[in-house]
Design an enzyme around this catalytic site. Structure first.
Site, PDB file in Angstrom:
ATOM      1  N   GLY A  47     -23.382  48.228 -40.105  1.00  0.00           N
ATOM      2  CA  GLY A  47     -23.308  48.501 -41.538  1.00  0.00           C
ATOM      3  C   GLY A  47     -23.209  47.196 -42.309  1.00  0.00           C
ATOM      4  N   GLN A  52     -21.159  41.686 -49.272  1.00  0.00           N
ATOM      5  CA  GLN A  52     -21.219  40.723 -48.166  1.00  0.00           C
ATOM      6  C   GLN A  52     -22.383  39.745 -48.299  1.00  0.00           C
ATOM      7  OE1 GLN A  52     -20.698  44.034 -45.071  1.00  0.00           O
ATOM      8  NE2 GLN A  52     -19.757  42.298 -44.031  1.00  0.00           N
ATOM      9  N   CYS A 100     -16.362  42.808 -38.073  1.00  0.00           N
ATOM     10  CA  CYS A 100     -17.026  42.695 -39.369  1.00  0.00           C
ATOM     11  C   CYS A 100     -17.939  41.477 -39.343  1.00  0.00           C
ATOM     12  CB  CYS A 100     -15.971  42.537 -40.467  1.00  0.00           C
ATOM     13  SG  CYS A 100     -16.660  42.399 -42.123  1.00  0.00           S
ATOM     14  N   LEU A 101     -19.128  41.642 -39.897  1.00  0.00           N
ATOM     15  CA  LEU A 101     -20.061  40.504 -39.931  1.00  0.00           C
ATOM     16  C   LEU A 101     -19.509  39.364 -40.780  1.00  0.00           C
ATOM     17  CD1 LEU A 101     -23.413  42.485 -40.271  1.00  0.00           C
ATOM     18  CD2 LEU A 101     -22.444  41.462 -38.207  1.00  0.00           C
ATOM     19  N   HIS A 142     -14.839  51.523 -43.693  1.00  0.00           N
ATOM     20  CA  HIS A 142     -14.895  50.058 -43.619  1.00  0.00           C
ATOM     21  C   HIS A 142     -15.855  49.512 -44.680  1.00  0.00           C
ATOM     22  CE1 HIS A 142     -15.173  46.183 -41.132  1.00  0.00           C
ATOM     23  NE2 HIS A 142     -16.179  46.073 -41.977  1.00  0.00           N
ATOM     24  N   GLU A 143     -17.036  50.144 -44.802  1.00  0.00           N
ATOM     25  CA  GLU A 143     -18.028  49.668 -45.779  1.00  0.00           C
ATOM     26  C   GLU A 143     -17.536  49.868 -47.216  1.00  0.00           C
ATOM     27  OE1 GLU A 143     -20.241  47.768 -44.810  1.00  0.00           O
ATOM     28  OE2 GLU A 143     -19.955  48.337 -42.731  1.00  0.00           O
ATOM     29  N   HIS A 146     -15.213  47.294 -48.437  1.00  0.00           N
ATOM     30  CA  HIS A 146     -15.877  46.061 -48.900  1.00  0.00           C
ATOM     31  C   HIS A 146     -16.154  46.130 -50.407  1.00  0.00           C
ATOM     32  CE1 HIS A 146     -16.614  43.553 -45.404  1.00  0.00           C
ATOM     33  NE2 HIS A 146     -17.108  44.557 -44.712  1.00  0.00           N
TER      34      HIS A 146
HETATM   35 NI    NI Z   1     -17.438  44.481 -42.653  1.00  0.00          NI
END
Ligand code: NI
Length: 179
Positions: A47, A52, A100-101, A142-143, A146
Site C-alpha cells: 500500500g 508518502q 512501512c515504506l 495503516h494507510e 498516513h
Molecule cells: Ni506506511
C-alpha cells in the site's frame, strides 16, 4: 507515469494531515493515482498513501494478488481509496507486525481493531465500501493513518517490539507487507 521518491520518517510532511480531494476524474488525480501504483509496485509494497510521496491529498492505494510464495496470505483487491472513512466493527485489539515504506527495513508490533468497514471513493467519484478483517483491515488502517500524519511507530505500545527486520526475525518477513 513515474516512480516517485518515497519520503522517509523524519520528513515533516509525513507528520501532516492531508486535505480532502474536492474534484474527481481530473487529469491530475488520475496522474497521482498512477504514480502511487507505479511507486508502490516498484517498492514491492502492499500500500501507499499520497503523503508518502509528498502530495497532501487524502488518496491511498493498496492491494496485491495472491502470491505463490505466501499462500497463507489472502489477496487484497487492488484498490484506490479517496477521502476514506473507517468504522471499527470490533474494538478488541489484535497485534501484528507492521512495516512501512517510509520506515525502511524496520518492523514494529502494532495493536489494531481486527474488523472494520471502510468507505470512500475511487478516482471517478464512485463509492467504494467494504467490510474487511485481518491483514486487509490492518493495511487500510495503516494507510489511512498516513493521511492523518501518523506513522506506525507512534502506535507501538512496547518499544521493545520495534527494530530492524534482520535483528528481529530469523526469517525475513514478507516484503509485500510494507506500506
Ligand atoms: Ni506506511
Amino acid at each position: 507515469m513515474s516512480v516517485r521518491p518515497v519520503l522517509r520518517i523524519g520528513h515533516p510532511l509525513l507528520l501532516q494531515a492531508a486535505q480532502a480531494v474536492a474534484q474527481f476524474s481530473t487529469p491530475s488525480l488520475h496522474a497521482l493515482v498512477e504514480d502511487l501504483f507505479d511507486t508502490m509496485q516498484a517498492a514491492d509494497g502492499a500500500g501507499l498513501a499520497a503523503t508518502q510521496i509528498g502530495v497532501m491529498q487524502r488518496v491511498v492505494v493498496f492491494g496485491f494478488e495472491h502470491n505463490a510464495r505466501y499462500p497463507d496470505r489472502d489477496a487484497v483487491p487492488i484498490t484506490v481509496l479517496i477521502n476514506p472513512e473507517i468504522q471499527v466493527l470490533d474494538d478488541t485489539l489484535e497485534e501484528d507486525w507492521e512495516g512501512c515504506l517510509s520506515v525502511p527495513d524496520m518492523r514494529g508490533l502494532v495493536a489494531r481493531p481486527p474488523r472494520i468497514r471502510y468507505r470512500g471513493f475511487d478516482a471517478e467519484g464512485g463509492i467504494v465500501e467494504r467490510e474487511v478483517e485481518g491483514f486487509h483491515a490492518r493495511l487500510v488502517q495503516h494507510e489511512c493513518d498516513h493521511l492523518d500524519g501518523i506513522l506506525y511507530p507512534q502506535r507501538i505500545t512496547d518499544m521493545r517490539q520495534f527494530g530492524f527486520e534482520e535483528e528481529l526475525f530469523d526469517e525475513p518477513p514478507e516484503a509485500e507487507d510494507a506500506c
